[in-house]
Design a protein around this motif. Structure first.
Motif, PDB file in Angstrom:
ATOM      1  N   MET A   1       0.825  -1.212   0.000  1.00 49.50           N
ATOM      2  CA  MET A   1       0.000   0.000   0.000  1.00 49.50           C
ATOM      3  C   MET A   1       0.860   1.263   0.000  1.00 49.50           C
ATOM      4  SD  MET A   1      -3.209  -0.640  -0.200  1.00 49.50           S
ATOM      5  CE  MET A   1      -3.819   0.935   0.348  1.00 49.50           C
ATOM      6  N   SER A   2       1.917   1.291   0.811  1.00 49.76           N
ATOM      7  CA  SER A   2       2.767   2.482   0.875  1.00 49.76           C
ATOM      8  C   SER A   2       3.449   2.750  -0.458  1.00 49.76           C
ATOM      9  CB  SER A   2       3.817   2.316   1.978  1.00 49.76           C
ATOM     10  OG  SER A   2       3.210   2.167   3.227  1.00 49.76           O
ATOM     11  N   TYR A   3       3.922   1.697  -1.100  1.00 49.92           N
ATOM     12  CA  TYR A   3       4.594   1.852  -2.394  1.00 49.92           C
ATOM     13  C   TYR A   3       3.660   2.463  -3.432  1.00 49.92           C
ATOM     14  CZ  TYR A   3       7.089   0.459  -6.665  1.00 49.92           C
ATOM     15  OH  TYR A   3       7.720   0.469  -7.884  1.00 49.92           O
ATOM     16  N   HIS A   4       2.464   1.919  -3.555  1.00 51.88           N
ATOM     17  CA  HIS A   4       1.537   2.419  -4.567  1.00 51.88           C
ATOM     18  C   HIS A   4       0.954   3.778  -4.190  1.00 51.88           C
ATOM     19  CE1 HIS A   4       1.759  -1.858  -5.719  1.00 51.88           C
ATOM     20  NE2 HIS A   4       1.416  -1.431  -6.921  1.00 51.88           N
ATOM     21  N   LEU A   5       0.777   4.026  -2.909  1.00 50.55           N
ATOM     22  CA  LEU A   5       0.285   5.338  -2.494  1.00 50.55           C
ATOM     23  C   LEU A   5       1.319   6.423  -2.743  1.00 50.55           C
ATOM     24  CD1 LEU A   5      -1.605   4.516   0.826  1.00 50.55           C
ATOM     25  CD2 LEU A   5      -2.594   5.196  -1.364  1.00 50.55           C
ATOM     26  N   PHE A   6       2.590   6.132  -2.573  1.00 50.77           N
ATOM     27  CA  PHE A   6       3.637   7.108  -2.913  1.00 50.77           C
ATOM     28  C   PHE A   6       3.648   7.404  -4.417  1.00 50.77           C
ATOM     29  CE2 PHE A   6       6.045   6.258   1.164  1.00 50.77           C
ATOM     30  CZ  PHE A   6       5.997   7.573   1.586  1.00 50.77           C
ATOM     31  N   ILE A   7       3.390   6.384  -5.225  1.00 52.26           N
ATOM     32  CA  ILE A   7       3.314   6.611  -6.679  1.00 52.26           C
ATOM     33  C   ILE A   7       2.153   7.546  -7.019  1.00 52.26           C
ATOM     34  CG2 ILE A   7       2.902   5.491  -8.900  1.00 52.26           C
ATOM     35  CD1 ILE A   7       4.350   3.033  -7.846  1.00 52.26           C
ATOM     36  N   VAL A   8       0.986   7.291  -6.399  1.00 55.01           N
ATOM     37  CA  VAL A   8      -0.187   8.142  -6.651  1.00 55.01           C
ATOM     38  C   VAL A   8       0.055   9.558  -6.135  1.00 55.01           C
ATOM     39  CG1 VAL A   8      -2.640   8.431  -6.178  1.00 55.01           C
ATOM     40  CG2 VAL A   8      -1.731   6.155  -6.629  1.00 55.01           C
ATOM     41  N   ALA A   9       0.707   9.693  -4.984  1.00 52.30           N
ATOM     42  CA  ALA A   9       1.009  11.017  -4.449  1.00 52.30           C
ATOM     43  C   ALA A   9       1.950  11.791  -5.378  1.00 52.30           C
ATOM     44  CB  ALA A   9       1.622  10.887  -3.055  1.00 52.30           C
ATOM     45  N   CYS A  10       2.928  11.091  -5.932  1.00 52.30           N
ATOM     46  CA  CYS A  10       3.829  11.740  -6.889  1.00 52.30           C
ATOM     47  C   CYS A  10       3.072  12.184  -8.141  1.00 52.30           C
ATOM     48  CB  CYS A  10       4.964  10.777  -7.250  1.00 52.30           C
ATOM     49  SG  CYS A  10       6.219  11.475  -8.335  1.00 52.30           S
ATOM     50  N   ALA A  11       2.145  11.339  -8.613  1.00 53.68           N
ATOM     51  CA  ALA A  11       1.327  11.722  -9.765  1.00 53.68           C
ATOM     52  C   ALA A  11       0.436  12.913  -9.435  1.00 53.68           C
ATOM     53  CB  ALA A  11       0.475  10.531 -10.214  1.00 53.68           C
ATOM     54  N   GLY A  12      -0.089  12.963  -8.198  1.00 51.80           N
ATOM     55  CA  GLY A  12      -0.889  14.114  -7.788  1.00 51.80           C
ATOM     56  C   GLY A  12      -0.083  15.400  -7.750  1.00 51.80           C
ATOM     57  N   ALA A  13       1.169  15.308  -7.292  1.00 51.27           N
ATOM     58  CA  ALA A  13       2.033  16.495  -7.310  1.00 51.27           C
ATOM     59  C   ALA A  13       2.300  16.955  -8.741  1.00 51.27           C
ATOM     60  CB  ALA A  13       3.339  16.188  -6.594  1.00 51.27           C
ATOM     61  N   GLY A  14       2.493  16.003  -9.661  1.00 48.49           N
ATOM     62  CA  GLY A  14       2.676  16.373 -11.061  1.00 48.49           C
ATOM     63  C   GLY A  14       1.439  17.024 -11.650  1.00 48.49           C
ATOM     64  N   ALA A  15       0.243  16.510 -11.288  1.00 50.56           N
ATOM     65  CA  ALA A  15      -1.000  17.121 -11.771  1.00 50.56           C
ATOM     66  C   ALA A  15      -1.167  18.529 -11.218  1.00 50.56           C
ATOM     67  CB  ALA A  15      -2.190  16.249 -11.370  1.00 50.56           C
ATOM     68  N   THR A  16      -0.748  18.751  -9.979  1.00 50.21           N
ATOM     69  CA  THR A  16      -0.829  20.092  -9.405  1.00 50.21           C
ATOM     70  C   THR A  16       0.104  21.058 -10.122  1.00 50.21           C
ATOM     71  OG1 THR A  16      -1.317  19.069  -7.272  1.00 50.21           O
ATOM     72  CG2 THR A  16      -0.698  21.383  -7.257  1.00 50.21           C
ATOM     73  N   VAL A  17       1.294  20.592 -10.482  1.00 61.25           N
ATOM     74  CA  VAL A  17       2.219  21.443 -11.245  1.00 61.25           C
ATOM     75  C   VAL A  17       1.606  21.830 -12.590  1.00 61.25           C
ATOM     76  CG1 VAL A  17       4.459  21.494 -12.395  1.00 61.25           C
ATOM     77  CG2 VAL A  17       4.269  20.538 -10.102  1.00 61.25           C
ATOM     78  N   ILE A  18       0.994  20.865 -13.271  1.00 56.75           N
ATOM     79  CA  ILE A  18       0.351  21.156 -14.564  1.00 56.75           C
ATOM     80  C   ILE A  18      -0.795  22.150 -14.375  1.00 56.75           C
ATOM     81  CG2 ILE A  18      -0.966  20.135 -16.463  1.00 56.75           C
ATOM     82  CD1 ILE A  18       0.627  17.574 -16.041  1.00 56.75           C
ATOM     83  N   ALA A  19      -1.583  21.983 -13.291  1.00 56.01           N
ATOM     84  CA  ALA A  19      -2.687  22.906 -13.032  1.00 56.01           C
ATOM     85  C   ALA A  19      -2.180  24.324 -12.767  1.00 56.01           C
ATOM     86  CB  ALA A  19      -3.507  22.404 -11.841  1.00 56.01           C
ATOM     87  N   LEU A  20      -1.087  24.452 -12.021  1.00 56.28           N
ATOM     88  CA  LEU A  20      -0.542  25.785 -11.748  1.00 56.28           C
ATOM     89  C   LEU A  20       0.026  26.427 -13.012  1.00 56.28           C
ATOM     90  CD1 LEU A  20       1.169  25.163  -8.289  1.00 56.28           C
ATOM     91  CD2 LEU A  20      -0.917  26.460  -8.760  1.00 56.28           C
ATOM     92  N   ILE A  21       0.644  25.636 -13.874  1.00 56.81           N
ATOM     93  CA  ILE A  21       1.105  26.179 -15.154  1.00 56.81           C
ATOM     94  C   ILE A  21      -0.078  26.643 -15.991  1.00 56.81           C
ATOM     95  CG2 ILE A  21       2.254  25.586 -17.326  1.00 56.81           C
ATOM     96  CD1 ILE A  21       4.047  23.694 -15.741  1.00 56.81           C
ATOM     97  N   HIS A  22      -1.150  25.853 -15.967  1.00 55.90           N
ATOM     98  CA  HIS A  22      -2.375  26.245 -16.672  1.00 55.90           C
ATOM     99  C   HIS A  22      -2.936  27.540 -16.102  1.00 55.90           C
ATOM    100  CE1 HIS A  22      -6.361  24.635 -18.561  1.00 55.90           C
ATOM    101  NE2 HIS A  22      -5.967  25.761 -19.084  1.00 55.90           N
TER     102      HIS A  22
END
Length: 324
Positions: free
Chosen positions: A256-277
């Motif tokens: 669970m921790s491994y996959h949740l860290f992957i999802v959290a990293c993807a969420g941070a990337g989505a936030t960066v894209i949203a801020l650029i937008h």
């Protein structure tokens, strides 16, 4: 009979004589077409949902309201909320699972990982603050998008821009730029635990593949968490080898921790894209407001000149009427 015809001809000639005042009035009407008598034109009957009083129907109001929706800001807001929610929620749970794995398998003494526990607890509180701040900030940026869209499209009459509004838009551009740079760092930092868990998982896969090969024992393959610097070198045991490491990889906490860290990293990337937008939207809105202010000044000057011209025309008409 002839005398009567001559008298009628003389009378018609006298009627056709145009005096000088009449000539002046005719020349004035020729020069200023707007002073001519108003001509009434046929107005076609109104159809559809528009009433004779000019009140718009439900369909026209809905179209007008939909035209004022800032769709770009709406998409960026949804993406920002989704990214922040994934990062904060998954990151919080993954950090709790990481502490549990360390306490059970890599650092059995509480004093060895006391500092790490305090740091992780502090990071969880920071996650609460990030979630609250970006929820409020996303709503403010969406409201600013509604304001700018209404100002550009002039949906509510004369929607004039002010210097304060342009300064606020510029402040949002600067703040969003700073937050975008900060989230780039968060995105890079969130990739570190993914890298660590990936190394542990790949080591476990190597151990599983070597179980069929008797010449290479799996006990010699180890993972030392102390080399990542998250626990001190005097922590006991500090590392896991062979079957112990394989058992760690088979636990639900590790999975669970491994996959949740992957999802959290993807969420941070989505936030960066949203801020650029958001940054692109705010920059274009600020440019629109700047152009709108210049156009507003031009229209004010033009309206003032037209008013002065109408005053001159009215004074000229009064002088001609008094002259006649």
């Amino acid at each position: 009979m002839e005398t009567a015809a001559e008298e009628n001809a003389e009378q018609s000639q006298e009627k056709k004589v145009i005096t000088r005042p009449e000539m002046e009035i005719g020349r004035y009407h020729w020069m200023y077409r707007s002073s001519r008598p108003h001509r009434y034109h046929h107005v076609p009957a109104l159809r559809g949902n528009v009433s004779p009083l000019g009140i718009q129907g439900c369909f026209e109001c809905c179209i007008k309201c939909l035209g004022g929706v800032p769709y770009a800001s709406l998409v960026a807001t949804i993406l920002c909320f989704s990214g922040v929610a994934l990062f904060c929620g998954c990151g919080h749970v993954a950090l709790t699972g990481t502490v549990s794995i360390l306490e059970q398998h890599f650092s059995t003494t509480a004093s060895d990982h006391a500092l790490l526990s305090e740091v992780i607890q502090l990071m969880q509180y920071v996650i609460y603050g990030i979630a609250s701040f970006f929820f409020l900030y996303g709503i403010i940026l969406l409201a600013e998008g509604f304001y700018t869209t209404s100002a550009v499209k002039e949906l509510h009459g004369e929607f004039k821009t002010t210097a304060c509004g342009r300064c606020i838009s510029g402040m949002f551009v600067f703040l969003t730029y700073v937050l975008g740079v900060a989230w780039l760092g968060v995105f890079g930092f969130s990739a570190v635990p993914v890298f660590m868990f990936y190394n542990i998982w790949s080591t476990c896969e190597v151990i599983k593949s070597l179980q069929t090969n008797v010449t290479v024992p799996g006990d010699q393959i180890c993972v030392d968490i102390r080399q990542y610097g998250i626990i001190p070198w005097n922590a006991v045991p500090g590392k896991a080898c062979g079957p112990i490491l394989e058992n760690i990889c088979n636990t639900n906490e590790f999975y669970m921790s491994y996959h949740l860290f992957i999802v959290a990293c993807a969420g941070a990337g989505a936030t960066v894209i949203a801020l650029i937008h958001f940054l692109m939207i705010l920059s274009s809105n600020w440019a629109y407001l700047k152009d709108a202010s210049k156009m507003q000044a031009y229209q004010d000057i033009k309206a003032k000149e037209e008013q002065e011209l109408q005053d001159i025309q009215s004074r000229s008409k009064e002088q001609l009427n008094s002259y006649t």
